[in-house]
Design a protein around this motif. Structure first.
Motif, short mmCIF file in Angstrom:
data_model
loop_
_atom_site.label_atom_id
_atom_site.label_comp_id
_atom_site.label_asym_id
_atom_site.label_seq_id
_atom_site.Cartn_x
_atom_site.Cartn_y
_atom_site.Cartn_z
N ALA A 1 3.26 43.73 -4.47
CA ALA A 1 3.79 43.84 -5.83
C ALA A 1 4.94 42.86 -6.02
O ALA A 1 5.62 42.50 -5.06
N GLY A 2 5.14 42.46 -7.27
CA GLY A 2 6.24 41.54 -7.52
C GLY A 2 6.50 41.33 -9.00
O GLY A 2 5.85 41.92 -9.87
N LEU A 3 7.47 40.46 -9.24
CA LEU A 3 7.83 40.01 -10.59
C LEU A 3 7.76 38.49 -10.56
O LEU A 3 8.35 37.87 -9.66
N THR A 4 7.04 37.90 -11.49
CA THR A 4 6.97 36.45 -11.59
C THR A 4 7.72 36.01 -12.84
O THR A 4 7.24 36.25 -13.96
N TYR B 1 -7.89 44.46 -6.93
CA TYR B 1 -7.53 44.45 -8.35
C TYR B 1 -6.12 43.90 -8.51
O TYR B 1 -5.31 43.97 -7.59
N ILE B 2 -5.83 43.39 -9.70
CA ILE B 2 -4.45 43.05 -10.05
C ILE B 2 -4.13 43.69 -11.40
O ILE B 2 -4.87 43.52 -12.36
N LEU B 3 -3.04 44.45 -11.41
CA LEU B 3 -2.46 44.97 -12.65
C LEU B 3 -1.31 44.04 -13.02
O LEU B 3 -0.53 43.65 -12.15
N ASN B 4 -1.20 43.71 -14.29
CA ASN B 4 -0.20 42.74 -14.74
C ASN B 4 0.43 43.27 -16.02
O ASN B 4 -0.29 43.64 -16.95
N ARG C 1 5.31 41.51 -14.41
CA ARG C 1 5.26 42.30 -13.18
C ARG C 1 3.79 42.44 -12.81
O ARG C 1 2.93 42.46 -13.68
N TRP C 2 3.53 42.55 -11.53
CA TRP C 2 2.14 42.65 -11.08
C TRP C 2 2.05 43.48 -9.79
O TRP C 2 3.01 43.58 -9.04
N VAL C 3 0.88 44.05 -9.63
CA VAL C 3 0.55 44.76 -8.40
C VAL C 3 -0.88 44.37 -8.02
O VAL C 3 -1.81 44.55 -8.82
N TYR C 4 -1.03 43.82 -6.84
CA TYR C 4 -2.36 43.58 -6.26
C TYR C 4 -2.65 44.79 -5.39
O TYR C 4 -1.79 45.22 -4.61
N PHE C 5 -3.87 45.34 -5.50
CA PHE C 5 -4.18 46.51 -4.69
C PHE C 5 -5.67 46.65 -4.44
O PHE C 5 -6.50 46.13 -5.18
N ARG C 6 -5.94 47.39 -3.38
CA ARG C 6 -7.31 47.84 -3.10
C ARG C 6 -7.26 49.35 -3.30
O ARG C 6 -6.49 50.05 -2.65
N PRO C 7 -8.06 49.85 -4.24
CA PRO C 7 -7.91 51.24 -4.68
C PRO C 7 -8.43 52.28 -3.70
O PRO C 7 -9.26 51.99 -2.85
N ARG C 8 -7.93 53.46 -3.88
CA ARG C 8 -8.51 54.62 -3.21
C ARG C 8 -9.83 54.94 -3.91
O ARG C 8 -9.99 54.68 -5.11
N ALA C 9 -10.78 55.49 -3.17
CA ALA C 9 -12.14 55.70 -3.69
C ALA C 9 -12.18 56.52 -4.98
O ALA C 9 -12.94 56.22 -5.90
N TYR C 10 -11.34 57.54 -5.07
CA TYR C 10 -11.40 58.43 -6.23
C TYR C 10 -10.73 57.85 -7.47
O TYR C 10 -10.69 58.50 -8.51
N TRP C 11 -10.21 56.62 -7.42
CA TRP C 11 -9.59 55.98 -8.58
C TRP C 11 -10.62 55.29 -9.48
O TRP C 11 -10.27 54.80 -10.56
N THR C 12 -11.87 55.23 -9.07
CA THR C 12 -12.89 54.43 -9.76
C THR C 12 -12.89 54.62 -11.28
O THR C 12 -12.89 53.64 -12.02
N ASP D 1 7.55 49.54 -17.05
CA ASP D 1 8.36 48.54 -16.35
C ASP D 1 9.02 49.17 -15.13
O ASP D 1 9.02 48.61 -14.03
N ARG D 2 9.58 50.37 -15.31
CA ARG D 2 10.24 51.07 -14.18
C ARG D 2 9.22 51.42 -13.09
O ARG D 2 9.53 51.33 -11.90
#
Length: 178
Positions: free
Chosen positions: A26-29, A50-53, A99-110, A136-137
């Motif tokens: 995760a980070g802030l660009t 996935y990436i959330l932005n 702000r962004w988060v790169y992640f590989r999800p848990r199975a039940y998040w589909t 943002d927080r």
């Protein structure tokens, strides 16, 4: 289990060549016109995860040509795995802070990762003004927790990410999920 990358690979996730060999990063660009981060990310094959932005200041340009669109403060984007990435500061804006988060999800998040407003593998949710500070927080907490060095830092960060995803589904007026 920890995996150490060879020193030849980029260690800064804000610069090209970073391997993203993790469950969560995760980070802030903070991009300002003509600074060192003012370039377009170009990953034609996308990524494994996935990436959330979340745009917090200025405007970003997503894609090129007829499929291009700009994102503004309060726009939450979800890039699906293997979706081509082409994004950077909009030429019409002096900056783009996201702000962004790169992640590989848990199975039940589909179900939470199937957004109603999606174009070419990128989901989009425009957050109401009243909810932007909360999101943002949450993004900042995910990054801070993940980088804290605490005993369960990654698990706690994934827990915060789960909350963020649930809040996004809850805020989406088109979501049919119970």
């Amino acid at each position: 289990m920890y995996h150490r990358e060879p020193p030849s690979e980029q260690q800064n996730p804000l610069l090209p060549g970073y391997p993203f060999n993790a469950w969560l990063v995760a980070g802030l660009t903070p991009i300002n016109a003509n600074d060192q981060l003012d370039f377009f990310i170009d990953r034609p094959l996308g990524m494994k995860g996935y990436i959330l932005n979340l745009t917090i200041k200025g405007q970003g340009r997503i894609f090129d040509g007829e499929s291009a669109f700009d994102c503004e403060p309060g726009d939450l984007l979800l890039f699906q795995p293997k979706t081509p990435h082409y994004y950077g500061r909009s030429p019409d804006s002096p900056c783009w802070f996201h702000r962004w988060v790169y992640f590989r999800p848990r199975a039940y998040w589909t179900d939470w990762l199937q957004w109603q407003d999606e174009s070419q593998g990128v989901g989009r949710l425009r957050l109401p003004e009243a909810q932007r500070a909360e999101f943002d927080r949450l993004f900042a907490s995910i990054e801070q927790t993940h980088n804290s060095g605490r005993r369960f830092a990654e698990e706690l960060a994934m827990n915060l990410l789960e909350r963020l995803l649930l809040r996004a589904v809850e805020e989406d007026p088109r979501s049919h999920q119970q």
